[in-house]
Write a protein that holds these residues in place. Sequence first.
Motif, PDB file in Angstrom:
ATOM      1  N   ALA A   1      31.335  58.933  65.025  1.00 16.07           N
ATOM      2  CA  ALA A   1      32.015  58.080  64.347  1.00 16.07           C
ATOM      3  C   ALA A   1      33.496  58.059  64.685  1.00 16.07           C
ATOM      4  N   VAL A   2      33.589  56.899  64.110  1.00 14.35           N
ATOM      5  CA  VAL A   2      35.350  55.876  64.739  1.00 14.35           C
ATOM      6  C   VAL A   2      35.991  55.437  63.914  1.00 14.35           C
ATOM      7  N   THR A   3      37.610  55.894  63.599  1.00 13.57           N
ATOM      8  CA  THR A   3      37.926  55.097  61.839  1.00 13.57           C
ATOM      9  C   THR A   3      38.899  55.289  62.054  1.00 13.57           C
ATOM     10  N   ALA A   4      39.405  54.318  61.050  1.00  8.19           N
ATOM     11  CA  ALA A   4      41.900  54.499  61.762  1.00  8.19           C
ATOM     12  C   ALA A   4      41.815  54.938  60.575  1.00  8.19           C
ATOM     13  N   SER A   5      41.201  55.183  59.592  1.00  9.67           N
ATOM     14  CA  SER A   5      41.372  56.216  58.417  1.00  9.67           C
ATOM     15  C   SER A   5      40.821  57.367  58.088  1.00  9.67           C
ATOM     16  N   TYR A   6      41.604  57.994  58.745  1.00 12.64           N
ATOM     17  CA  TYR A   6      41.548  59.329  59.499  1.00 12.64           C
ATOM     18  C   TYR A   6      42.101  60.651  57.962  1.00 12.64           C
ATOM     19  N   ASP A   7      41.370  60.262  57.554  1.00 10.19           N
ATOM     20  CA  ASP A   7      41.479  62.214  56.685  1.00 10.19           C
ATOM     21  C   ASP A   7      40.540  63.163  56.336  1.00 10.19           C
ATOM     22  N   THR A   8      40.726  64.493  56.007  1.00 10.29           N
ATOM     23  CA  THR A   8      39.582  65.082  56.562  1.00 10.29           C
ATOM     24  C   THR A   8      38.403  65.240  55.614  1.00 10.29           C
ATOM     25  N   VAL A   9      38.107  64.684  55.113  1.00  9.91           N
ATOM     26  CA  VAL A   9      37.325  64.443  54.094  1.00  9.91           C
ATOM     27  C   VAL A   9      36.365  63.751  54.518  1.00  9.91           C
ATOM     28  N   SER A  10      37.294  62.601  55.107  1.00 10.57           N
ATOM     29  CA  SER A  10      36.253  61.427  56.222  1.00 10.57           C
ATOM     30  C   SER A  10      35.415  62.044  56.983  1.00 10.57           C
ATOM     31  N   ALA A  11      36.298  62.696  57.482  1.00 14.69           N
ATOM     32  CA  ALA A  11      35.142  63.708  58.693  1.00 14.69           C
ATOM     33  C   ALA A  11      34.270  64.462  58.644  1.00 14.69           C
ATOM     34  N   GLN A  12      34.222  64.915  57.355  1.00 13.07           N
ATOM     35  CA  GLN A  12      33.037  66.221  56.574  1.00 13.07           C
ATOM     36  C   GLN A  12      32.226  65.588  56.306  1.00 13.07           C
ATOM     37  N   ARG A  13      32.391  63.897  55.817  1.00 15.12           N
ATOM     38  CA  ARG A  13      30.966  63.195  55.209  1.00 15.12           C
ATOM     39  C   ARG A  13      30.512  62.891  56.211  1.00 15.12           C
ATOM     40  N   ALA A  14      31.090  62.293  57.324  1.00 18.35           N
ATOM     41  CA  ALA A  14      30.843  61.821  58.398  1.00 18.35           C
ATOM     42  C   ALA A  14      30.130  62.310  59.429  1.00 18.35           C
ATOM     43  N   LEU A  15      30.363  64.231  59.627  1.00 20.97           N
ATOM     44  CA  LEU A  15      29.082  64.972  59.978  1.00 20.97           C
ATOM     45  C   LEU A  15      28.150  64.999  59.148  1.00 20.97           C
TER      46      LEU A  15
END
Length: 110
Positions: A78-92
């Motif tokens: 996953a690659v994004t400019a909008s990094y936050d913990t929630v997005s990282a967890q959702r991507a995983l």
Amino acid sequence: MVLIVDDNEDNRDLFGMMLMRVGYEIELAVDGLDGVERARMLRPNVILMDLAMPNMDGFEATRQIRALPELASVRIIAVTASYDTVSAQRALAAGCDAFLARPCAPESLP
């Protein structure tokens, strides 16, 4: 082969140039729908997946790719400019293997 799925042409070009310089074969997709279809056809080794795209976001595209038995082992980053913990967890949770925040240097690619 690396499939780059991103709705932003500049991002596709940048990642494509970086990866081609070090010898990778590159294919491009312009959104999640296109990414799922190209992944089915091409069976890449790695997918760089933008998360925020029109038509189908990277979360759903990743889920659909993971549902295909022939693509179950492809590495999805996953690659994004909008990094936050929630997005990282959702991507995983959607099935991504790793998460990168943009901007990122070539050496940060897993």
